[in-house]
Design an enzyme around this catalytic site. Structure first.
Site, PDB file in Angstrom:
ATOM      1  N   ASP A 109       0.817  -1.218   0.000  1.00 39.92           N
ATOM      2  CA  ASP A 109       0.000   0.000   0.000  1.00 39.92           C
ATOM      3  C   ASP A 109       0.853   1.271   0.000  1.00 39.92           C
ATOM      4  O   ASP A 109       1.957   1.288   0.535  1.00 39.92           O
ATOM      5  CB  ASP A 109      -0.907  -0.013   1.248  1.00 39.92           C
ATOM      6  N   ARG A 146       0.043   7.671  -2.879  1.00 41.60           N
ATOM      7  CA  ARG A 146       0.618   8.773  -2.088  1.00 41.60           C
ATOM      8  C   ARG A 146       2.069   9.024  -2.454  1.00 41.60           C
ATOM      9  O   ARG A 146       2.541  10.155  -2.474  1.00 41.60           O
ATOM     10  CB  ARG A 146       0.478   8.467  -0.585  1.00 41.60           C
ATOM     11  N   HIS A 158       2.234   3.146  -9.066  1.00 40.54           N
ATOM     12  CA  HIS A 158       1.996   1.705  -9.255  1.00 40.54           C
ATOM     13  C   HIS A 158       3.171   1.058  -9.989  1.00 40.54           C
ATOM     14  O   HIS A 158       3.539  -0.072  -9.700  1.00 40.54           O
ATOM     15  CB  HIS A 158       0.688   1.470 -10.019  1.00 40.54           C
ATOM     16  N   ASN A 182     -10.964  -2.638  -4.966  1.00 40.80           N
ATOM     17  CA  ASN A 182     -10.187  -1.681  -5.763  1.00 40.80           C
ATOM     18  C   ASN A 182     -10.819  -1.363  -7.126  1.00 40.80           C
ATOM     19  O   ASN A 182     -10.364  -0.456  -7.830  1.00 40.80           O
ATOM     20  CB  ASN A 182      -8.739  -2.163  -5.956  1.00 40.80           C
ATOM     21  N   ARG A 187     -11.896   2.299  -8.250  1.00 36.18           N
ATOM     22  CA  ARG A 187     -10.959   3.329  -8.753  1.00 36.18           C
ATOM     23  C   ARG A 187     -11.226   3.651 -10.223  1.00 36.18           C
ATOM     24  O   ARG A 187     -12.014   2.980 -10.881  1.00 36.18           O
ATOM     25  CB  ARG A 187      -9.540   2.823  -8.546  1.00 36.18           C
ATOM     26  N   LEU A 223      -6.442  -4.305   7.964  1.00 35.08           N
ATOM     27  CA  LEU A 223      -6.214  -5.444   7.059  1.00 35.08           C
ATOM     28  C   LEU A 223      -6.822  -5.211   5.671  1.00 35.08           C
ATOM     29  O   LEU A 223      -6.416  -5.857   4.708  1.00 35.08           O
ATOM     30  CB  LEU A 223      -6.832  -6.717   7.652  1.00 35.08           C
ATOM     31  N   SER A 224      -7.821  -4.352   5.577  1.00 32.66           N
ATOM     32  CA  SER A 224      -8.497  -4.093   4.300  1.00 32.66           C
ATOM     33  C   SER A 224      -8.881  -5.392   3.572  1.00 32.66           C
ATOM     34  O   SER A 224      -8.606  -5.562   2.377  1.00 32.66           O
ATOM     35  CB  SER A 224      -7.632  -3.206   3.390  1.00 32.66           C
TER      36      SER A 224
HETATM   37  C1  IPE Z   1      -5.335  -2.559   0.255  1.00 34.70           C
HETATM   38  O1  IPE Z   1      -5.065  -1.237   0.042  1.00 34.70           O
HETATM   39  C2  IPE Z   1      -5.297  -3.318  -1.039  1.00 34.70           C
HETATM   40  C3  IPE Z   1      -3.996  -3.441  -1.664  1.00 34.70           C
HETATM   41  C4  IPE Z   1      -2.867  -2.973  -1.244  1.00 34.70           C
HETATM   42  C5  IPE Z   1      -3.986  -4.196  -2.891  1.00 34.70           C
HETATM   43  P1  IPE Z   1      -6.207  -0.131  -0.156  1.00 34.70           P
HETATM   44  O2  IPE Z   1      -5.518   1.140  -0.434  1.00 34.70           O
HETATM   45  O3  IPE Z   1      -7.189  -0.621  -1.159  1.00 34.70           O
HETATM   46  O4  IPE Z   1      -6.912  -0.141   1.265  1.00 34.70           O
HETATM   47  P2  IPE Z   1      -7.771   0.981   1.995  1.00 34.70           P
HETATM   48  O5  IPE Z   1      -8.797   1.482   1.033  1.00 34.70           O
HETATM   49  O6  IPE Z   1      -6.816   2.058   2.393  1.00 34.70           O
HETATM   50  O7  IPE Z   1      -8.347   0.289   3.179  1.00 34.70           O
HETATM   51  C1  IPE Z   2      -1.663   0.150  -3.221  1.00 39.35           C
HETATM   52  O1  IPE Z   2      -1.423   1.520  -3.278  1.00 39.35           O
HETATM   53  C2  IPE Z   2      -1.977  -0.468  -4.556  1.00 39.35           C
HETATM   54  C3  IPE Z   2      -3.392  -0.859  -4.717  1.00 39.35           C
HETATM   55  C4  IPE Z   2      -4.300  -0.780  -3.799  1.00 39.35           C
HETATM   56  C5  IPE Z   2      -3.789  -1.365  -6.008  1.00 39.35           C
HETATM   57  P1  IPE Z   2      -2.613   2.580  -3.306  1.00 39.35           P
HETATM   58  O2  IPE Z   2      -2.977   2.807  -4.726  1.00 39.35           O
HETATM   59  O3  IPE Z   2      -3.724   2.160  -2.441  1.00 39.35           O
HETATM   60  O4  IPE Z   2      -1.886   3.845  -2.737  1.00 39.35           O
HETATM   61  P2  IPE Z   2      -2.498   4.918  -1.740  1.00 39.35           P
HETATM   62  O5  IPE Z   2      -2.972   4.170  -0.535  1.00 39.35           O
HETATM   63  O6  IPE Z   2      -3.597   5.614  -2.456  1.00 39.35           O
HETATM   64  O7  IPE Z   2      -1.342   5.804  -1.426  1.00 39.35           O
HETATM   65 MG    MG Z   3      -4.088   2.476  -0.459  1.00 42.09          MG
END
Ligand code: IPE
Ligand code: IPE
Ligand code: MG
Length: 244
Positions: A23, A27, A40, A71, A74, A198-199
């Site tokens: 994660d 950001r 990514h 996800n 998005r 844990l999401s």
């Molecule tokens: C968890 O991260 C899923 C992955 C890293 C693949 P998210 O960014 O989707 O989780 P939340 O929304 O902050 O809980």
């Molecule tokens: C994790 O990074 C990758 C996925 C969930 C696919 P994020 O895309 O959630 O990054 P943040 O949490 O928005 O920074």
């Molecule tokens: Mg995230």
């Protein structure tokens, strides 16, 4: 005269199974004024670095959370970038898996993914299935609750067919009907990016996992950060409800 204790290095216990919530990609990019997709890309490269390192130090099972069932909320552009990065990795993995001897397993619901992608996933799973190195679980369109529901449906079907008695339904039976069937539960779950949740990751398997939360964003999470997590894990006492 002062007596200085000779510095000792505590023995390090390498966890058998490490799971990582990758994660913080978005950001990481935002901080640099870049589009989320750039984060990514960087995150996908870091996955390669960390997976190779864990294989090298003797981690036998690793699970990486790459895309959750939530996800899909998005933007189309972001989802497409993630799926393309995934595809690039699969193409590369087809070449490299003989070198590293790792076994690749995909966990999650692949029925809604692009057929080309699913074909590649199936192919890699088949050709790497007898490899003797680390098992690498890649969680794509993965949701822990969905995994448990799917397992319940499979068992319910067996009850309906008369091959399973409801009284015989056990924890082991549930474990045998989830994506990670036959694998040990994660010893250590790592989440970078400063979130403490844990999401929907490995809900069933994490019952007795140890956790490591780090403020570093995933693209910056280095082998040094991983070493720190493992060193901390090595000092913990796991009791599993017993007394030590
Ligand atoms: C968890 O991260 C899923 C992955 C890293 C693949 P998210 O960014 O989707 O989780 P939340 O929304 O902050 O809980
Ligand atoms: C994790 O990074 C990758 C996925 C969930 C696919 P994020 O895309 O959630 O990054 P943040 O949490 O928005 O920074
Ligand atoms: Mg995230």
């Amino acid at each position: 005269m002062a007596i200085f204790k000779k510095e000792t290095t505590a023995p390090v216990v390498v966890p058998q199974h490490i799971a990582i919530i990758m994660d913080g990609n978005g950001r990481w990019a935002k901080k640099r004024g870049l589009p989320r997709t750039a984060g990514h890309k960087k995150g996908a490269n870091n996955f390669r670095t960390i997976a190779d390192y864990m294989n090298k130090i003797g981690v036998k099972y690793m699970t990486f959370y790459a895309f959750s069932t939530e996800n899909w909320k998005r933007s189309q552009d972001e989802i497409e970038t993630i799926m393309n990065l995934f595809q690039d990795y699969l193409v590369e993995a087809l070449e490299r898996f003989h070198e590293t001897d790792m076994r690749l397993v995909f966990i999650g619901d692949r029925s809604v993914l692009k057929p080309e992608l699913v074909a590649l996933m199936d192919k890699i799973e088949t050709i790497s299935k007898d490899n003797k190195g680390a098992v690498v679980n890649l969680a794509i369109n993965y949701g822990g609750r969905q995994e448990v529901v799917a397992a319940c449906k499979k068992i319910a079907q067996q009850v309906k067919e008369g091959t399973v008695n409801p009284e015989d339904i056990s924890e082991d039976m549930l474990s045998d009907n989830i994506f990670t069937a036959g694998q040990p539960d994660p010893d250590l779950i790592i989440r970078p990016s400063g979130e403490f949740r844990l999401s929907n990751f490995l809900i069933w398997q994490s019952a007795y996992s140890e956790f490591w939360f780090d403020n570093v964003l995933w693209p910056d999470f280095s082998v040094k950060d991983l070493d720190r997590a493992i060193q901390d894990y090595s000092k913990r006492q796991r009791r599993f409800g017993g007394v030590k």
